[in-house]
Write an enzyme that holds these catalytic residues in place. Structure first.
Site, PDB file in Angstrom:
ATOM      1  N   ARG A  31      10.150  -7.640   5.310  1.00  0.00           N
ATOM      2  CA  ARG A  31      10.340  -6.208   5.586  1.00  0.00           C
ATOM      3  C   ARG A  31      10.951  -6.014   6.972  1.00  0.00           C
ATOM      4  NH1 ARG A  31       5.258  -2.239   5.751  1.00  0.00           N
ATOM      5  NH2 ARG A  31       5.157  -2.868   7.920  1.00  0.00           N
TER       6      ARG A  31
ATOM      7  N   ARG B 115      -1.461  -5.921  14.332  1.00  0.00           N
ATOM      8  CA  ARG B 115      -1.868  -4.995  13.270  1.00  0.00           C
ATOM      9  C   ARG B 115      -2.760  -5.682  12.240  1.00  0.00           C
ATOM     10  NH1 ARG B 115       3.778  -3.921  12.257  1.00  0.00           N
ATOM     11  NH2 ARG B 115       3.282  -3.059  10.239  1.00  0.00           N
TER      12      ARG B 115
ATOM     13  N   LYS C 168       0.810  -1.213   0.000  1.00  0.00           N
ATOM     14  CA  LYS C 168       0.000   0.000   0.000  1.00  0.00           C
ATOM     15  C   LYS C 168       0.852   1.275   0.000  1.00  0.00           C
ATOM     16  CE  LYS C 168      -2.014   0.262   3.922  1.00  0.00           C
ATOM     17  NZ  LYS C 168      -1.502   1.392   4.681  1.00  0.00           N
TER      18      LYS C 168
ATOM     19  N   ARG D  65      11.908  -2.016  11.625  1.00  0.00           N
ATOM     20  CA  ARG D  65      10.905  -1.154  12.234  1.00  0.00           C
ATOM     21  C   ARG D  65      10.576  -1.644  13.631  1.00  0.00           C
ATOM     22  NH1 ARG D  65       5.888   0.425   8.325  1.00  0.00           N
ATOM     23  NH2 ARG D  65       4.750  -0.040  10.234  1.00  0.00           N
TER      24      ARG D  65
ATOM     25  N   ARG E 290      -8.941   4.202   9.510  1.00  0.00           N
ATOM     26  CA  ARG E 290      -8.765   2.797   9.894  1.00  0.00           C
ATOM     27  C   ARG E 290      -9.951   2.284  10.690  1.00  0.00           C
ATOM     28  NH1 ARG E 290      -2.806   2.918   9.511  1.00  0.00           N
ATOM     29  NH2 ARG E 290      -1.882   0.969  10.206  1.00  0.00           N
TER      30      ARG E 290
HETATM   31  P1  AMP Z   1       1.318   2.105   9.218  1.00  0.00           P
HETATM   32  O1  AMP Z   1       2.655   2.564   8.733  1.00  0.00           O
HETATM   33  O2  AMP Z   1       0.177   2.649   8.391  1.00  0.00           O
HETATM   34  O3  AMP Z   1       1.245   0.608   9.381  1.00  0.00           O
HETATM   35  O4  AMP Z   1       1.116   2.734  10.663  1.00  0.00           O
HETATM   36  C1  AMP Z   1       2.009   2.442  11.708  1.00  0.00           C
HETATM   37  C2  AMP Z   1       1.315   2.649  13.051  1.00  0.00           C
HETATM   38  O5  AMP Z   1       0.896   4.034  13.182  1.00  0.00           O
HETATM   39  C3  AMP Z   1       0.033   1.852  13.264  1.00  0.00           C
HETATM   40  O6  AMP Z   1       0.282   0.519  13.698  1.00  0.00           O
HETATM   41  C4  AMP Z   1      -0.671   2.687  14.331  1.00  0.00           C
HETATM   42  O7  AMP Z   1      -0.076   2.502  15.600  1.00  0.00           O
HETATM   43  C5  AMP Z   1      -0.340   4.111  13.875  1.00  0.00           C
HETATM   44  N1  AMP Z   1      -1.365   4.613  12.946  1.00  0.00           N
HETATM   45  C6  AMP Z   1      -1.210   4.884  11.617  1.00  0.00           C
HETATM   46  N2  AMP Z   1      -2.367   5.315  11.072  1.00  0.00           N
HETATM   47  C7  AMP Z   1      -3.284   5.305  12.086  1.00  0.00           C
HETATM   48  C8  AMP Z   1      -4.666   5.623  12.158  1.00  0.00           C
HETATM   49  N3  AMP Z   1      -5.374   6.009  11.073  1.00  0.00           N
HETATM   50  N4  AMP Z   1      -5.279   5.520  13.374  1.00  0.00           N
HETATM   51  C9  AMP Z   1      -4.605   5.130  14.466  1.00  0.00           C
HETATM   52  N5  AMP Z   1      -3.307   4.787  14.451  1.00  0.00           N
HETATM   53  C10 AMP Z   1      -2.643   4.872  13.281  1.00  0.00           C
END
Ligand code: AMP
Length: 192
Positions: free
Chosen positions: A129, A146, A15, A135, A90
């Site tokens: 990854r 997640r 994504k 990360r 989300r």
């Molecule tokens: P991502 O890179 O999109 O997987 O986001 C990494 C982390 O950021 C997620 O596991 C959440 O802890 C936080 N995060 C990102 N987007 C959101 C969102 N829309 N709402 C809440 N937490 C978020």
């Protein structure tokens, strides 16, 4: 056409990569909530300090923090002609807030792109990854958490967007270029 888009898909679906490529092709910014959180955590900002305990565990950052951050970002001039939201909304509540923010600015979403991939492929990609990027939230537990949150809270949003005639689904399997072209073709067919 304007390009006010959301890109959805579970972690590991490619994504983020596809969002960045589509942004270049469509001439609009990507707004990735995960990237904004990571940048703030790295920079040691107040927002970063508040977000870190949630992101490290693979849990969602509370809505009051996340929604305000996205509303601020959408109000910046470069997002006026379009954007690709990556990682937001989300949850159903976030989707409601987003609709309200856009309506308040006299605009609305044009399409919601969903990248579709089988779970086995996702797990494989995420573990790969984890080895490469190191990360903090790519631990076994956080990855599982997640994917769980995605299945329970985020995936159901596609039904709602489908009902509104906004959903465009594309297969996430294949070469990166191939998937980008597939997404662009599906989007073009959708907006007609
Ligand atoms: P991502 O890179 O999109 O997987 O986001 C990494 C982390 O950021 C997620 O596991 C959440 O802890 C936080 N995060 C990102 N987007 C959101 C969102 N829309 N709402 C809440 N937490 C978020």
């Amino acid at each position: 056409m304007t390009a006010r888009l959301i890109i959805m898909g579970p972690q590991g679906s490619g994504k983020g990569t596809q969002a960045a490529r589509l942004a270049v092709r469509l001439g609009v910014p990507t707004i990735s909530t995960g990237d904004i959180f990571r940048a703030n955590i790295k920079g040691g900002t107040e927002l970063g300090v508040r977000a870190k305990v949630f992101t490290d565990a693979g849990n969602l950052v509370p809505d009051e923090i996340t929604n305000a951050m996205v509303a601020d970002r959408l109000a910046e001039p470069d997002a006026a002609a379009g954007f690709i939201l990556d990682g937001y909304p989300r949850t159903a509540d976030q989707a409601d807030v987003l609709d309200g923010v856009l309506a308040g600015a006299g605009s609305a979403l044009d399409a919601v792109l969903e990248l579709d991939a089988p779970r086995e492929e996702l797990l494989q990609r995420l573990h790969k990854r984890a080895e490469i990027e190191n990360r903090a939230d790519d631990t076994e537990d956080a990855i599982r958490r997640r994917l769980e949150i995605y299945a329970e809270q985020t995936a159901p949003l596609t039904t709602r967007y489908a009902e509104r005639g906004l959903l465009v689904v594309a297969d996430a399997i294949g070469e990166v270029d191939e998937v980008t072209e597939r997404l662009l073709a599906a989007l073009a067919a959708h907006v007609g």
